[in-house]
Design a protein around this motif. Structure first.
Motif, PDB file in Angstrom:
ATOM      1  N   ASP A  36       0.851  -1.181   0.000  1.00 41.32           N
ATOM      2  CA  ASP A  36       0.000   0.000   0.000  1.00 41.32           C
ATOM      3  C   ASP A  36       0.892   1.239   0.000  1.00 41.32           C
ATOM      4  O   ASP A  36       1.783   1.377   0.830  1.00 41.32           O
ATOM      5  N   MET A  84      -5.349   1.941   7.385  1.00 38.21           N
ATOM      6  CA  MET A  84      -5.607   0.694   6.682  1.00 38.21           C
ATOM      7  C   MET A  84      -4.636  -0.388   7.144  1.00 38.21           C
ATOM      8  O   MET A  84      -4.959  -1.564   7.167  1.00 38.21           O
ATOM      9  N   SER A 133     -15.451  -7.320  -1.843  1.00 36.66           N
ATOM     10  CA  SER A 133     -14.611  -6.464  -0.992  1.00 36.66           C
ATOM     11  C   SER A 133     -13.172  -6.471  -1.491  1.00 36.66           C
ATOM     12  O   SER A 133     -12.506  -5.430  -1.481  1.00 36.66           O
ATOM     13  N   VAL A 151     -12.870  -4.097  -4.311  1.00 36.96           N
ATOM     14  CA  VAL A 151     -12.851  -2.714  -3.845  1.00 36.96           C
ATOM     15  C   VAL A 151     -11.463  -2.361  -3.303  1.00 36.96           C
ATOM     16  O   VAL A 151     -10.892  -1.321  -3.636  1.00 36.96           O
ATOM     17  N   VAL A 152     -10.890  -3.262  -2.500  1.00 42.43           N
ATOM     18  CA  VAL A 152      -9.584  -2.954  -1.910  1.00 42.43           C
ATOM     19  C   VAL A 152      -8.514  -2.837  -2.998  1.00 42.43           C
ATOM     20  O   VAL A 152      -7.678  -1.930  -2.964  1.00 42.43           O
ATOM     21  N   PHE A 188      -8.852   0.430  -4.733  1.00 40.71           N
ATOM     22  CA  PHE A 188      -8.442   1.462  -3.796  1.00 40.71           C
ATOM     23  C   PHE A 188      -6.904   1.552  -3.712  1.00 40.71           C
ATOM     24  O   PHE A 188      -6.306   2.626  -3.767  1.00 40.71           O
ATOM     25  N   MET A 189      -6.262   0.385  -3.635  1.00 41.23           N
ATOM     26  CA  MET A 189      -4.802   0.365  -3.541  1.00 41.23           C
ATOM     27  C   MET A 189      -4.155   0.911  -4.796  1.00 41.23           C
ATOM     28  O   MET A 189      -3.143   1.598  -4.764  1.00 41.23           O
ATOM     29  N   TYR A 199      -5.474   3.007  -6.857  1.00 35.46           N
ATOM     30  CA  TYR A 199      -5.708   4.434  -6.895  1.00 35.46           C
ATOM     31  C   TYR A 199      -4.635   5.151  -6.067  1.00 35.46           C
ATOM     32  O   TYR A 199      -4.025   6.126  -6.502  1.00 35.46           O
ATOM     33  N   ARG A 200      -4.356   4.595  -4.883  1.00 33.74           N
ATOM     34  CA  ARG A 200      -3.339   5.222  -4.033  1.00 33.74           C
ATOM     35  C   ARG A 200      -1.957   5.133  -4.681  1.00 33.74           C
ATOM     36  O   ARG A 200      -1.163   6.067  -4.613  1.00 33.74           O
TER      37      ARG A 200
END
Ligand code: HDD
Ligand code: HEM
Ligand code: HEM
Lengths: 336, 435
Positions: free
Chosen positions: A106, A112, B411, B414-415, B418-419, B421-422
């Motif tokens: 991440d 998170m 889920s 989604v994660v 999300f990752m 995107y970051r």
């Protein structure tokens, strides 16, 4: 060729137990490490298992492939009657594998991480628990292919004291293997001491859980004592494992990472050996007294032959590369 | 939801999920190898940064692909035990070989991800290439197992028994070569356009234009070349299916009645009760030409297939239209890209905008294509040998397992998004060097 295939099956299970076990155990150790030391432990852990963890779970896939190609009846009986623990184990594998990667990759470090860590630790506990339950159920004689109702066919096949204690024993073994492994992976004396303590703790827990396995087997009328002690190799294996434990405790203090790793590996190998030796070639025992045997339920000759050749050919490619991977990162360790 | 439908849906969900990650796992290593190569040759840090940024994405995808694949190898038995009991020993060869390919991929990935500055640079580069090659090989192998379900081979089926099993003959079944070719191209198309689309968006926003333009260029070249080849390969597949699985072809085309100058149906609503397609555009003779290379040759319709052996028409037809539609759009965009290369329009906003819009198209086509293959094979799990309904697990309550896995996969999706995107948002911080 059949014996080559069976040899690979056994070796794949053993390697999964040793390498995958240390890998699961690392998460279990993290779970049982006090909050203030966790982030330190996490670093060592990542360093130790990062480069090889992808390769570790391949042993499980190889086990499954050998079963469904070579011994389809055994595979389908287990996956039908042990559907529920298998599905729960799969959820554990999904959660663990993704959480481990996510927390490292991440790009942003924030809350998170707490979530990833939590998922990683709990699934590291749950996955080997169910693996053990599945293994325990296979030999417990609770699988009832003639059961008429849902509970007896699909739930009581695995939900009973013996299988659960085998599950807990597996968890303890994983924690034990990981602690032993991690001792040699850190240079920080404080941390080393912590892992030594963990190794001692998990030895105790594993012995306790092993006792529980014998106890539940006795209560539920599973002739485990006879399986283990009713034959000479079983007695020898058991004594050798016990003896090596004494040495291991001695060297644990002396801080000899290679020797203690070998000794711990030896013990787990002995445990697998004595529990499978007496059973061979049966790997699933059914309630009605029938057994699913590797010899009686093998696939047709040509299938076994090509499976054996594929495995042998694969090893020629894989083993040198795997050793080089382990060697490179170990050497690095010694220098860095 | 009944349990049989739940089992099929759970299988479809798991495969549909896995296929996205496996496409990326097969193709991204090649993109990385190209940019890594430029870094080693030119020493320009932007290429090292691209390689590193991509390799983080790949690690995330690889882990998700690996766990979803592990789930699949168990699910085959959990959901379809009767199928696996008979099929396992026959189509097992590619799976046993795939084990080796996966292992090599995992080992090479270990070297690649953790090997920066540790090994000789070209050895390190080569491990990345090995990741790509073994990923591609595993994709090709696993498609053999699926192709075997479409064109069973390597055994004699006598009185319900599977005799004289020959796993090698099963592996080299008739459907394999074309299906594997089409799948590999699809992986390049889907991943190429998805990656190019994301970088195009960032260029349009004016962020780190140098970084994103170079990344865009690498992905776009792979994607567009594959997109030009894809319809050619698809046409070969369709001709192959006309021979092997006429029922599937008829369902794909919503072709109810056998006709001589069979017309190609574009769009429309198939009505299975009335045996007709409403509101469709018809191109006379085109279907005969596409299936047999001759405008007059008759094409077998669904009326030649007994009712109980017909696949569901509407989903197969829609899925096929979606795949071909997406393929045509991507083909058009590829030609535009070549034109842009020639005219030097690469930084034009409209071109980048079109690429951004095309981001999901390749993956939509992949999902649609698999729906065609799998739904079009129904009601058979092994074509003309075993029915899907006879293969399903006897355990009741599969619907709950389906709900559970749906929740987990949603889920996870989604994660992962999300990752990613970051990851992209952090490009500036992590990789922006002025050098
Ligand atoms: C980027 C993805 C993509 C694109 C643009 C296309 N396809 Fe495709 N197609 C696939 C991705 C795909 C796939 C997901 O990869 C499938 C599923 C099974 C397979 O082997 O490939 C597939 C299957 C598939 C099949 C069924 C194969 C079988 O059941 O054995 C046919 C007949 C076609 N395709 C034909 C076409 C045509 C005529 C296209 C024209 C544009 C086309 N495809 C574009
Ligand atoms: C080699 C790879 C594959 C194997 C061995 C395989 C096997 C199966 C099996 C056993 C089923 C259940 C029976 C059935 O309904 O037909 C199934 C269904 C299905 N699979 Fe595949 N499959 C493969 C590839 C894929 C992929 C990559 C996708 C990707 C999307 C896919 C999509 C589906 C769908 C949509 C269904 C449900 C069919 C229906 O609802 O009628 N398959 N597949
Ligand atoms: C046509 C469909 C499929 C394709 C193209 C495909 C391809 C791939 C690829 C390239 C990978 C490497 C992982 C990655 O790079 O992300 C992978 C992983 C995996 N796949 Fe699939 N796959 C397909 C269907 C299946 C099916 C049906 C199964 C199970 C029976 C399966 C089992 C696995 C397993 C166990 C892994 C994990 C291996 C690892 O740890 O590296 N796949 N797949």
């Amino acid at each position: 060729m059949l014996y080559v295939v069976i040899g690979y099956l056994w070796a794949a299970i053993l390697l999964y137990l040793l390498l995958g076990g240390a890998d699961f155990g690392a998460g279990i150790i993290e779970l049982f490490t006090s909050r203030k030391n966790r982030s330190r432990t996490r670093k060592t852990l990542y360093h130790a298992i990062g480069p090889i963890w992808e390769a570790n779970h391949m042993w499980l896939i190889i086990t499954v492939v050998i079963l469904f190609v070579g011994f389809p009846v055994i595979y389908t009986t287990m996956s039908t009657y042990l559907h529920i623990p298998l599905a729960l184990m799969l959820l554990g594998i999904i959660a663990r594998g993704t959480a481990f990667t996510f927390r490292h990759y991440d790009a942003v470090r924030d809350d998170m991480q707490v979530l990833y860590n939590r998922i990683f630790m709990y699934s590291s506990f749950v996955t080997p628990l169910f693996l053990g339950i599945i293994a325990g159920s296979a030999v417990s004689g609770y699988i009832d292919t003639q059961a008429g109702d849902f509970l007896h066919a699909y739930v009581f096949s695995w939900l009973h004291g013996f299988s659960i204690s085998v599950g807990l024993f597996t968890v303890a073994i994983c924690g034990y293997l990981a602690a032993i492994y991690l001792i040699g992976e850190t240079h920080d004396p404080d941390e080393k001491l912590r892992f030594i303590r963990k190794a001692q703790l998990f030895t105790g827990v594993a012995i306790g859980m092993g006792g529980l396995v014998f106890l539940t087997a006795w209560v539920e009328g599973i002739p485990l004592t006879e399986w283990v002690f009713g034959n000479v190799p079983g007695i020898i294996g058991f004594s050798a494992a016990t003896l090596s434990l004494i040495f291991l405790w001695y060297y644990l203090r002396a801080g000899k990472p290679v020797i203690i790793r070998l000794l711990a590996g030896f013990q787990v190998t002995m445990i697998l050996l004595i529990t499978t030796y007496r059973h061979f070639p049966d790997i699933v025992l059914l309630k009605n007294g029938d057994t699913l045997s590797l010899l009686a339920h093998q696939g047709q000759a040509k299938t076994i032959e090509s499976l054996g050749i594929a495995l042998l050919a694969g090893s020629i490619f894989i083993l040198p590369a795997l050793f080089y991977l382990l060697y490179s990162f170990q050497k690095e360790e010694a220098h860095g | 939801m009944d349990d049989f439908l739940a089992a099929r849906s759970q299988m479809a969900l798991s495969l549909g999920f896995h296929i996205i990650f496996s496409c990326i796992g097969m193709v991204m290593p090649f993109f990385m190898a190209v940019s890594h190569f430029y870094w080693l040759r030119t020493g320009r840090p932007v290429f090292r940064n691209i390689t590193k940024a991509w390799s983080k994405g790949v690690a995330i995808f690889f882990a998700t692909g690996a766990v979803s694949g592990t789930v699949l190898s168990f699910e085959l038995g959990l959901l379809w035990p009767t199928f696996m009991q008979h099929a396992g020993p026959i189509f097992g060869m590619p799976f046993s070989l795939e084990g080796t390919a996966f292992f090599i991929e995992a080992i090479a990935l270990g070297f690649f991800l953790y090997g920066w500055d540790r090994f000789h640079p070209w050895f390190h580069w080569a491990t990345g290439v090995v990741v790509g090659i073994s990923g591609l090989v595993s994709g090709i192998l696993v498609v053999s197992a699926n192709a075997w379900m479409n064109s069973p081979a390597g055994f004699d089926y006598v009185d319900g028994k599977y005799l004289n099993i020959d796993p090698i003959a099963a592996m080299f079944n008739d459907a394999w070569p074309l299906q594997a070719l089409h799948m590999c191209l699809a992986a390049f198309v889907a991943t190429g356009f998805a990656v190019a689309g994301v970088h195009a968006l960032m260029i349009r926003r004016g962020q780190y234009v140098d970084f994103h333009s170079k990344a865009f260029r690498i992905a776009a070249v792979f994607g567009t070349v594959a997109a030009v080849l894809q319809p050619l390969s698809g046409d070969l597949s369709a001709k192959d299916i006309a021979k092997r699985q006429p029922a599937k072809l008829a369902a794909m085309e919503a072709h109810f009645h056998t006709e001589k100058r069979a017309s190609l149906i574009v769009g429309g609503l198939p009505d299975e009760d009335a045996q007709e397609v409403k509101y469709a555009i018809r191109l006379p003779g085109m279907l005969s030409f596409l299936a047999h290379g001759d405008f007059d040759k008759p094409v077998a319709g669904l009326d030649t297939i007994p009712k109980e052996n017909q696949p569901p028409v509407a989903p197969t037809h829609f899925a096929f239209q979606i795949m071909v539609g997406a393929g045509m759009l991507l083909l058009g965009l590829s030609f535009l890209y070549f034109l842009a290369l020639w005219k030097g329009w690469l930084q034009r906003r409209w071109l980048l905008g079109l690429f951004t819009l095309a981001t999901p198209l390749g993956f939509i086509a992949v999902e649609a294509g698999w729906t065609v293959t799998e739904v079009g094979r129904q009601p058979w799990i092994i074509h003309n040998i075993m029915r899907t309904a006879d293969a399903v697990t006897p355990m009741p309550g599969i619907r709950y397992s389906f709900y559970l896995f749906t929740g987990v996969y949603l889920s996870l999706a989604v994660v992962v998004v999300f990752m990613l995107y970051r990851q992209i948002r952090m490009v500036g911080k992590l990789y922006h060097t002025n050098a």
